[in-house]
Write a protein that holds these residues in place. Structure first.
Motif, PDB file in Angstrom:
ATOM      1  N   MET A  65      41.955  81.949 -25.128  1.00 52.96           N
ATOM      2  CA  MET A  65      42.730  81.188 -26.352  1.00 52.96           C
ATOM      3  C   MET A  65      44.224  82.015 -26.685  1.00 52.96           C
ATOM      4  O   MET A  65      45.032  81.748 -27.242  1.00 52.96           O
ATOM      5  CB  MET A  65      41.935  81.238 -27.457  1.00 52.96           C
ATOM      6  CG  MET A  65      40.824  80.302 -27.487  1.00 52.96           C
ATOM      7  SD  MET A  65      41.495  78.578 -27.660  1.00 52.96           S
ATOM      8  CE  MET A  65      42.042  78.367 -29.282  1.00 52.96           C
ATOM      9  N   SER A  66      44.177  83.429 -26.057  1.00 55.71           N
ATOM     10  CA  SER A  66      45.260  84.258 -26.289  1.00 55.71           C
ATOM     11  C   SER A  66      46.277  84.279 -25.192  1.00 55.71           C
ATOM     12  O   SER A  66      47.445  84.453 -25.546  1.00 55.71           O
ATOM     13  CB  SER A  66      44.920  85.594 -26.839  1.00 55.71           C
ATOM     14  OG  SER A  66      44.364  86.370 -25.546  1.00 55.71           O
ATOM     15  N   GLY A  67      45.877  83.548 -24.065  1.00 58.36           N
ATOM     16  CA  GLY A  67      46.736  83.391 -22.931  1.00 58.36           C
ATOM     17  C   GLY A  67      46.513  84.551 -22.250  1.00 58.36           C
ATOM     18  O   GLY A  67      47.359  84.907 -21.151  1.00 58.36           O
ATOM     19  N   VAL A  86      32.211  85.358 -26.039  1.00 59.99           N
ATOM     20  CA  VAL A  86      33.206  85.380 -26.626  1.00 59.99           C
ATOM     21  C   VAL A  86      34.516  86.017 -26.408  1.00 59.99           C
ATOM     22  O   VAL A  86      35.683  85.690 -26.644  1.00 59.99           O
ATOM     23  CB  VAL A  86      32.768  85.784 -28.392  1.00 59.99           C
ATOM     24  CG1 VAL A  86      32.459  87.473 -28.335  1.00 59.99           C
ATOM     25  CG2 VAL A  86      33.700  85.569 -29.217  1.00 59.99           C
ATOM     26  N   THR A  87      34.262  87.160 -25.879  1.00 60.80           N
ATOM     27  CA  THR A  87      35.533  87.965 -25.128  1.00 60.80           C
ATOM     28  C   THR A  87      36.123  86.919 -24.158  1.00 60.80           C
ATOM     29  O   THR A  87      37.588  86.908 -24.103  1.00 60.80           O
ATOM     30  CB  THR A  87      35.091  89.143 -24.598  1.00 60.80           C
ATOM     31  OG1 THR A  87      34.238  88.864 -23.364  1.00 60.80           O
ATOM     32  CG2 THR A  87      34.675  90.035 -25.417  1.00 60.80           C
ATOM     33  N   THR A  88      35.724  86.352 -23.415  1.00 59.59           N
ATOM     34  CA  THR A  88      36.170  85.203 -22.636  1.00 59.59           C
ATOM     35  C   THR A  88      36.908  84.118 -23.275  1.00 59.59           C
ATOM     36  O   THR A  88      38.194  83.661 -22.909  1.00 59.59           O
ATOM     37  CB  THR A  88      35.053  84.266 -21.549  1.00 59.59           C
ATOM     38  OG1 THR A  88      34.590  85.559 -20.615  1.00 59.59           O
ATOM     39  CG2 THR A  88      35.803  83.345 -20.754  1.00 59.59           C
ATOM     40  N   LEU A  89      36.195  83.586 -24.373  1.00 61.19           N
ATOM     41  CA  LEU A  89      36.934  82.415 -25.265  1.00 61.19           C
ATOM     42  C   LEU A  89      38.406  83.147 -25.816  1.00 61.19           C
ATOM     43  O   LEU A  89      39.472  82.541 -25.878  1.00 61.19           O
ATOM     44  CB  LEU A  89      36.169  82.159 -26.325  1.00 61.19           C
ATOM     45  CG  LEU A  89      36.616  80.961 -27.109  1.00 61.19           C
ATOM     46  CD1 LEU A  89      37.159  79.726 -26.165  1.00 61.19           C
ATOM     47  CD2 LEU A  89      35.662  80.614 -28.214  1.00 61.19           C
ATOM     48  N   TYR A  90      38.112  84.466 -26.474  1.00 59.00           N
ATOM     49  CA  TYR A  90      39.575  84.882 -26.765  1.00 59.00           C
ATOM     50  C   TYR A  90      40.520  85.113 -25.930  1.00 59.00           C
ATOM     51  O   TYR A  90      41.565  85.106 -26.060  1.00 59.00           O
ATOM     52  CB  TYR A  90      39.114  86.347 -27.733  1.00 59.00           C
ATOM     53  CG  TYR A  90      38.830  86.072 -29.018  1.00 59.00           C
ATOM     54  CD1 TYR A  90      39.611  85.806 -30.037  1.00 59.00           C
ATOM     55  CD2 TYR A  90      37.306  86.332 -29.540  1.00 59.00           C
ATOM     56  CE1 TYR A  90      39.217  85.489 -31.286  1.00 59.00           C
ATOM     57  CE2 TYR A  90      36.989  86.445 -30.626  1.00 59.00           C
ATOM     58  CZ  TYR A  90      37.921  85.935 -31.893  1.00 59.00           C
ATOM     59  OH  TYR A  90      37.273  85.922 -33.162  1.00 59.00           O
ATOM     60  N   LYS A 114      43.332  89.295 -31.026  1.00 59.94           N
ATOM     61  CA  LYS A 114      44.645  88.765 -30.439  1.00 59.94           C
ATOM     62  C   LYS A 114      45.301  87.384 -31.016  1.00 59.94           C
ATOM     63  O   LYS A 114      44.576  86.846 -31.644  1.00 59.94           O
ATOM     64  CB  LYS A 114      44.021  88.465 -29.209  1.00 59.94           C
ATOM     65  CG  LYS A 114      43.694  89.674 -28.127  1.00 59.94           C
ATOM     66  CD  LYS A 114      43.383  89.292 -27.008  1.00 59.94           C
ATOM     67  CE  LYS A 114      42.601  90.505 -26.146  1.00 59.94           C
ATOM     68  NZ  LYS A 114      42.166  89.920 -24.624  1.00 59.94           N
ATOM     69  N   LYS A 115      46.560  87.526 -30.672  1.00 62.58           N
ATOM     70  CA  LYS A 115      47.207  86.274 -31.238  1.00 62.58           C
ATOM     71  C   LYS A 115      46.716  85.092 -30.446  1.00 62.58           C
ATOM     72  O   LYS A 115      46.778  85.218 -29.318  1.00 62.58           O
ATOM     73  CB  LYS A 115      48.813  86.437 -31.292  1.00 62.58           C
ATOM     74  CG  LYS A 115      49.532  85.424 -31.792  1.00 62.58           C
ATOM     75  CD  LYS A 115      50.911  85.684 -31.689  1.00 62.58           C
ATOM     76  CE  LYS A 115      51.784  84.730 -32.377  1.00 62.58           C
ATOM     77  NZ  LYS A 115      51.833  83.350 -31.904  1.00 62.58           N
ATOM     78  N   MET A 170      34.992  81.815 -33.935  1.00 67.22           N
ATOM     79  CA  MET A 170      35.148  81.830 -32.235  1.00 67.22           C
ATOM     80  C   MET A 170      33.909  82.165 -31.471  1.00 67.22           C
ATOM     81  O   MET A 170      33.719  81.530 -30.460  1.00 67.22           O
ATOM     82  CB  MET A 170      36.280  82.713 -32.115  1.00 67.22           C
ATOM     83  CG  MET A 170      37.688  82.488 -32.464  1.00 67.22           C
ATOM     84  SD  MET A 170      37.992  80.727 -31.682  1.00 67.22           S
ATOM     85  CE  MET A 170      39.122  81.256 -30.443  1.00 67.22           C
ATOM     86  N   ALA A 171      33.193  82.941 -32.245  1.00 63.31           N
ATOM     87  CA  ALA A 171      31.658  83.254 -31.683  1.00 63.31           C
ATOM     88  C   ALA A 171      30.997  82.015 -31.577  1.00 63.31           C
ATOM     89  O   ALA A 171      30.086  81.914 -30.600  1.00 63.31           O
ATOM     90  CB  ALA A 171      31.242  84.472 -32.214  1.00 63.31           C
TER      91      ALA A 171
END
Length: 74
Positions: free
Chosen positions: A39-41, A32-36, A3-4, A21-22
């Motif tokens: 971070m991607s909005g 990590v999915t929550t962070l992505y 994701k951007k 990111m992990a």
């Protein structure tokens, strides 16, 4: 496909540490999915996660500066 990332300032600071990111997600205690997603909005960045990232990075910038979605102020 990755994701951007919506927050270029904090993304560049994370890259500068050499952490993935992990690794950041693990260090701040979120999946990590929550962070992505944050971070991607895709989902809202929460203050507790933003503060944890700021602390992890040792960033001197304010939360507003770190998580500006238009890059550094001119």
């Amino acid at each position: 496909m990755r994701k951007k990332i919506k927050y270029p300032v904090v993304e560049s600071k994370i890259r500068a540490t050499g952490m993935s990111m992990a690794e950041v997600a693990k260090a701040i205690g979120v999946p990590v999915t929550t962070l992505y997603d944050r971070m991607s909005g895709t989902t809202y960045m929460t203050l507790d996660v933003a503060l944890a990232i700021k602390e992890l990075l040792g960033a001197e910038e304010s939360i507003d500066e770190l998580f500006a979605d238009d890059g550094p102020a001119a």
